[in-house]
Structure formats: C-alpha cells, structure tokens
Design a protein around this motif. Structure first.
Motif, PDB file in Angstrom:
ATOM      1  N   TYR A  40      35.783  44.764  19.643  1.00 11.75           N
ATOM      2  CA  TYR A  40      37.159  44.728  20.161  1.00 11.75           C
ATOM      3  C   TYR A  40      37.653  46.130  20.505  1.00 11.75           C
ATOM      4  O   TYR A  40      38.310  46.327  21.537  1.00 11.75           O
ATOM      5  N   VAL A  41      37.324  47.101  19.669  1.00 13.38           N
ATOM      6  CA  VAL A  41      37.732  48.478  19.935  1.00 13.38           C
ATOM      7  C   VAL A  41      37.073  48.985  21.221  1.00 13.38           C
ATOM      8  O   VAL A  41      37.725  49.662  22.032  1.00 13.38           O
ATOM      9  N   MET A  42      35.808  48.651  21.433  1.00 22.49           N
ATOM     10  CA  MET A  42      35.135  49.040  22.673  1.00 22.49           C
ATOM     11  C   MET A  42      35.795  48.383  23.878  1.00 22.49           C
ATOM     12  O   MET A  42      35.928  49.002  24.945  1.00 22.49           O
ATOM     13  N   TYR A  43      36.193  47.136  23.724  1.00 25.46           N
ATOM     14  CA  TYR A  43      36.867  46.423  24.806  1.00 25.46           C
ATOM     15  C   TYR A  43      38.185  47.105  25.161  1.00 25.46           C
ATOM     16  O   TYR A  43      38.491  47.326  26.348  1.00 25.46           O
ATOM     17  N   LEU A  44      38.962  47.465  24.141  1.00 24.72           N
ATOM     18  CA  LEU A  44      40.212  48.185  24.379  1.00 24.72           C
ATOM     19  C   LEU A  44      39.945  49.536  25.042  1.00 24.72           C
ATOM     20  O   LEU A  44      40.692  49.963  25.931  1.00 24.72           O
ATOM     21  N   LYS A  45      38.901  50.211  24.600  1.00 26.90           N
ATOM     22  CA  LYS A  45      38.569  51.517  25.180  1.00 26.90           C
ATOM     23  C   LYS A  45      38.274  51.386  26.676  1.00 26.90           C
ATOM     24  O   LYS A  45      38.694  52.228  27.481  1.00 26.90           O
ATOM     25  N   ALA A  46      37.537  50.349  27.047  1.00 20.67           N
ATOM     26  CA  ALA A  46      37.208  50.148  28.461  1.00 20.67           C
ATOM     27  C   ALA A  46      38.474  49.902  29.280  1.00 20.67           C
ATOM     28  O   ALA A  46      38.641  50.461  30.372  1.00 20.67           O
ATOM     29  N   LEU A  47      39.378  49.073  28.766  1.00 24.92           N
ATOM     30  CA  LEU A  47      40.623  48.801  29.482  1.00 24.92           C
ATOM     31  C   LEU A  47      41.469  50.060  29.609  1.00 24.92           C
ATOM     32  O   LEU A  47      42.063  50.323  30.661  1.00 24.92           O
ATOM     33  N   ALA A  48      41.528  50.832  28.533  1.00 25.59           N
ATOM     34  CA  ALA A  48      42.300  52.070  28.579  1.00 25.59           C
ATOM     35  C   ALA A  48      41.664  53.082  29.522  1.00 25.59           C
ATOM     36  O   ALA A  48      42.368  53.862  30.178  1.00 25.59           O
ATOM     37  N   THR A  49      40.339  53.074  29.625  1.00 23.35           N
ATOM     38  CA  THR A  49      39.654  53.969  30.551  1.00 23.35           C
ATOM     39  C   THR A  49      40.057  53.666  31.988  1.00 23.35           C
ATOM     40  O   THR A  49      40.229  54.570  32.815  1.00 23.35           O
ATOM     41  N   LEU A  50      40.232  52.392  32.287  1.00 25.24           N
ATOM     42  CA  LEU A  50      40.722  52.001  33.615  1.00 25.24           C
ATOM     43  C   LEU A  50      42.207  52.307  33.777  1.00 25.24           C
ATOM     44  O   LEU A  50      42.727  52.300  34.891  1.00 25.24           O
ATOM     45  N   ASN A  51      42.868  52.556  32.646  1.00 25.32           N
ATOM     46  CA  ASN A  51      44.283  52.925  32.649  1.00 25.32           C
ATOM     47  C   ASN A  51      45.152  51.831  33.255  1.00 25.32           C
ATOM     48  O   ASN A  51      46.088  52.091  34.005  1.00 25.32           O
ATOM     49  N   GLU A  52      44.811  50.594  32.949  1.00 27.05           N
ATOM     50  CA  GLU A  52      45.603  49.468  33.421  1.00 27.05           C
ATOM     51  C   GLU A  52      45.805  48.492  32.280  1.00 27.05           C
ATOM     52  O   GLU A  52      44.981  48.395  31.375  1.00 27.05           O
ATOM     53  N   ASN A  53      46.896  47.734  32.345  1.00 29.35           N
ATOM     54  CA  ASN A  53      47.086  46.714  31.324  1.00 29.35           C
ATOM     55  C   ASN A  53      46.311  45.458  31.691  1.00 29.35           C
ATOM     56  O   ASN A  53      45.953  45.225  32.839  1.00 29.35           O
ATOM     57  N   ASP A  54      46.039  44.664  30.696  1.00 24.46           N
ATOM     58  CA  ASP A  54      45.129  43.536  30.821  1.00 24.46           C
ATOM     59  C   ASP A  54      45.576  42.535  31.878  1.00 24.46           C
ATOM     60  O   ASP A  54      44.800  42.103  32.714  1.00 24.46           O
ATOM     61  N   SER A  55      46.847  42.136  31.865  1.00 26.73           N
ATOM     62  CA  SER A  55      47.304  41.111  32.795  1.00 26.73           C
ATOM     63  C   SER A  55      47.297  41.619  34.227  1.00 26.73           C
ATOM     64  O   SER A  55      46.961  40.894  35.158  1.00 26.73           O
ATOM     65  N   TRP A  56      47.653  42.906  34.423  1.00 26.76           N
ATOM     66  CA  TRP A  56      47.654  43.460  35.779  1.00 26.76           C
ATOM     67  C   TRP A  56      46.235  43.538  36.316  1.00 26.76           C
ATOM     68  O   TRP A  56      45.977  43.218  37.471  1.00 26.76           O
ATOM     69  N   PHE A  57      45.278  43.932  35.458  1.00 29.17           N
ATOM     70  CA  PHE A  57      43.881  44.024  35.883  1.00 29.17           C
ATOM     71  C   PHE A  57      43.385  42.662  36.366  1.00 29.17           C
ATOM     72  O   PHE A  57      42.665  42.568  37.357  1.00 29.17           O
ATOM     73  N   ALA A  58      43.772  41.618  35.670  1.00 30.49           N
ATOM     74  CA  ALA A  58      43.280  40.287  36.007  1.00 30.49           C
ATOM     75  C   ALA A  58      43.716  39.843  37.391  1.00 30.49           C
ATOM     76  O   ALA A  58      43.084  38.986  38.000  1.00 30.49           O
ATOM     77  N   MET A  59      44.786  40.419  37.925  1.00 33.38           N
ATOM     78  CA  MET A  59      45.284  40.022  39.238  1.00 33.38           C
ATOM     79  C   MET A  59      44.654  40.826  40.375  1.00 33.38           C
ATOM     80  O   MET A  59      44.867  40.533  41.546  1.00 33.38           O
ATOM     81  N   LEU A  60      43.883  41.856  40.047  1.00 30.38           N
ATOM     82  CA  LEU A  60      43.329  42.716  41.089  1.00 30.38           C
ATOM     83  C   LEU A  60      42.142  42.071  41.781  1.00 30.38           C
ATOM     84  O   LEU A  60      41.335  41.383  41.157  1.00 30.38           O
ATOM     85  N   SER A  61      42.013  42.327  43.063  1.00 29.42           N
ATOM     86  CA  SER A  61      40.814  41.946  43.798  1.00 29.42           C
ATOM     87  C   SER A  61      39.853  43.120  43.771  1.00 29.42           C
ATOM     88  O   SER A  61      40.194  44.228  43.376  1.00 29.42           O
ATOM     89  N   ALA A  62      38.621  42.881  44.235  1.00 33.25           N
ATOM     90  CA  ALA A  62      37.639  43.963  44.287  1.00 33.25           C
ATOM     91  C   ALA A  62      38.116  45.075  45.211  1.00 33.25           C
ATOM     92  O   ALA A  62      37.880  46.261  44.961  1.00 33.25           O
ATOM     93  N   GLU A  63      38.807  44.680  46.287  1.00 32.27           N
ATOM     94  CA  GLU A  63      39.297  45.697  47.226  1.00 32.27           C
ATOM     95  C   GLU A  63      40.362  46.573  46.571  1.00 32.27           C
ATOM     96  O   GLU A  63      40.392  47.780  46.768  1.00 32.27           O
ATOM     97  N   ASP A  64      41.234  45.954  45.777  1.00 33.36           N
ATOM     98  CA  ASP A  64      42.244  46.737  45.061  1.00 33.36           C
ATOM     99  C   ASP A  64      41.591  47.705  44.088  1.00 33.36           C
ATOM    100  O   ASP A  64      41.973  48.862  43.982  1.00 33.36           O
ATOM    101  N   LEU A  65      40.602  47.193  43.360  1.00 37.41           N
ATOM    102  CA  LEU A  65      39.910  48.041  42.394  1.00 37.41           C
ATOM    103  C   LEU A  65      39.196  49.190  43.077  1.00 37.41           C
ATOM    104  O   LEU A  65      39.030  50.264  42.503  1.00 37.41           O
ATOM    105  N   ALA A  66      38.750  48.974  44.298  1.00 38.06           N
ATOM    106  CA  ALA A  66      38.039  50.026  45.025  1.00 38.06           C
ATOM    107  C   ALA A  66      38.922  51.233  45.272  1.00 38.06           C
ATOM    108  O   ALA A  66      38.426  52.342  45.472  1.00 38.06           O
ATOM    109  N   GLU A  67      40.236  51.020  45.274  1.00 36.82           N
ATOM    110  CA  GLU A  67      41.152  52.127  45.482  1.00 36.82           C
ATOM    111  C   GLU A  67      41.371  52.940  44.207  1.00 36.82           C
ATOM    112  O   GLU A  67      41.995  53.986  44.233  1.00 36.82           O
TER     113      GLU A  67
END
Length: 262
Positions: free
Chosen positions: A118-145
C-alpha cells in the motif's frame, strides 16, 4: 564636545529594547505551548482524532495530529500505522514530494511491513503528483502531457509492486495504471516526433518515431510512428526507405487482420 555619554545611553536604550522584545517573544512562545490542547493527550486520543480528521478529509489537521503522535510516541502501538496514514494525508494535502519522502523513509525502516504494498502504491500516485480520482479520469493523451520522467518513475514503482506483491489487492490496479502509463509514454514520444517533423527536423523526428516503434511496438502509436517515419523519408527524398517503411505498415495491418477474433 563629549560624544561618549550620548553613545553609551543609546547602547543602553537599544539593549533594553532588545531585552523587552526577547522577553515578549518568550512569553508568546510559552503561551502558545499552553494553548496547545493536545499537550496532555495520550497516544490513543491523538490517533483517534487524527483518524477522524482523515475521514473528514481535513488533511491539514490530520497531518498535524499524526506528526505530533509520531514525535511524542515514536515507539507506541500506533506508530507504524500513523506513519502510513500520514503519508496518505500528506499526499492528499497537496504535498506530493513530502509524501514520496515519507514513503521512502517508511519502506527503508520497515522493508517487510505487511502494508508495504500500500505504501508503494501511495508513493507511485504521489510521484505522479495527482490525486487518485483525478488520475482515473485521465486519458492516455492527457497523461502524455504530464512530466515524462514522473511517468517513468511511477511506472517503475507500480512494476516493483506487482513483482514483489503479485497477490496484493493493489496489484490489479497497479497493472492497469502501468498500461495507461505505457500508452502515455508512447503518445509523448510520438508527439515529440511530430513536433520535430513540423519544424522540418526530419532526422530528429525519425529518431523519436523509431523509439516508439522499438519500445512501444504493442501500442496503437506504432503504426502512426511508422507513417511519420515514411513521411520524413519522403521529405529527405529517400524514396526507397519510405517504400520499405510503408510495406512494414501493410504487413502489420495484414497481421492484425489475421488475428482470430476474441
């Protein structure tokens, strides 16, 4: 005219003002300590209040309580769980770098903890610097930015989680996010190649497009990258290489059509 006495009086007056200021600051500091309502709280109350603030999405308050719990009771029964929840609260409070640092510190201190996945999972999300619900709404094109380095680092953390804890309840989500990040990285490389193409930097465009073909050959961006390579060869008047590249595209399409339906 004797200047010694006025100068001496000035020094004395200045010293007195400094002493008064220090005394006032000390009183204010002591008063602030007296006003801290948590001073006499036992560990269980600090944890309960921190957890309540966390459940109420009061991230700043939760962080304050967890930090006090960690400082006052570093070896108590709530210490490790409080550190994990502090990582979450820090991330949700908008301090992604702080959450990553706290996660790293926890994993170094407790490498075999039952909640390391779980700590590793949180670390990965924090590395992306985004919150969980917002990340889930992103498309691959959005993430590419997003920051390409952050995407690669997060991918590596998700990958380590899956390899070390294949049966973790976070493993399926980590695999899904890895897939999204692969698409995002491929899109990023393709957009970079297109950037060079429109600026007539055809050799640089070929180099970046070939990276898509080489490293992301199982993504939909592969054939787009090949088509871009062929167009670059056209511009460079390398018609034979352009024709060879388009033949590869056709072979890929034939291979895709030959795949049995699932």
């Amino acid at each position: 005219m004797n200047l010694a006495n006025p100068f001496k009086r000035l020094l004395l007056r200045t010293g007195a003002l400094i002493a008064v200021s220090l005394a006032t600051a000390s009183c204010s500091w002591l008063q602030s300590l007296d006003q801290d309502p948590t001073l006499d709280w036992p560990a269980d109350r600090l944890y309960t209040e921190a957890r309540t603030a966390l459940d109420d999405s009061n991230w700043t308050q939760a962080k304050d309580y967890y930090q006090k719990l960690e400082a006052r009771y570093p070896f108590g029964q709530y210490a490790q769980q409080a550190q994990i929840e502090l990582i979450y609260a820090t991330w949700k409070d908008g301090d992604a770098p702080g959450a990553v640092q706290a996660a790293d510190r926890f994993l170094r201190t407790y490498p075999n903890h039952q909640n390391s996945d779980y700590v590793m999972y949180l670390k990965a999300l924090a590395t992306l610097n985004e919150n969980d619900s917002w990340f889930a709404m992103l498309s691959a094109e959005d993430l590419a930015e997003r920051d390409a380095n952050a995407s690669r680092e997060a991918f590596d953390i998700f990958k380590e989680l899956v390899l070390r804890y294949p049966n973790s309840r976070f493993a399926p989500e980590a695999r899904r996010r890895m897939h999204e990040l692969v698409l995002a990285q491929a899109e990023h490389e393709l957009k970079t190649a297109e950037y060079y193409y429109v600026r007539h930097a055809y050799v640089a465009a070929i180099d970046r497009a070939q990276r898509v073909v080489r490293e992301f050959q199982n993504t939909p961006m592969r054939d787009d990258a090949l088509e871009l390579i062929a167009k670059c060869y056209d511009e460079l008047q390398l018609s034979e290489l352009a024709d060879d590249t388009r033949r590869i595209i056709e072979l890929n399409k034939d291979g895709a059509r030959a795949q049995p339906a699932r």
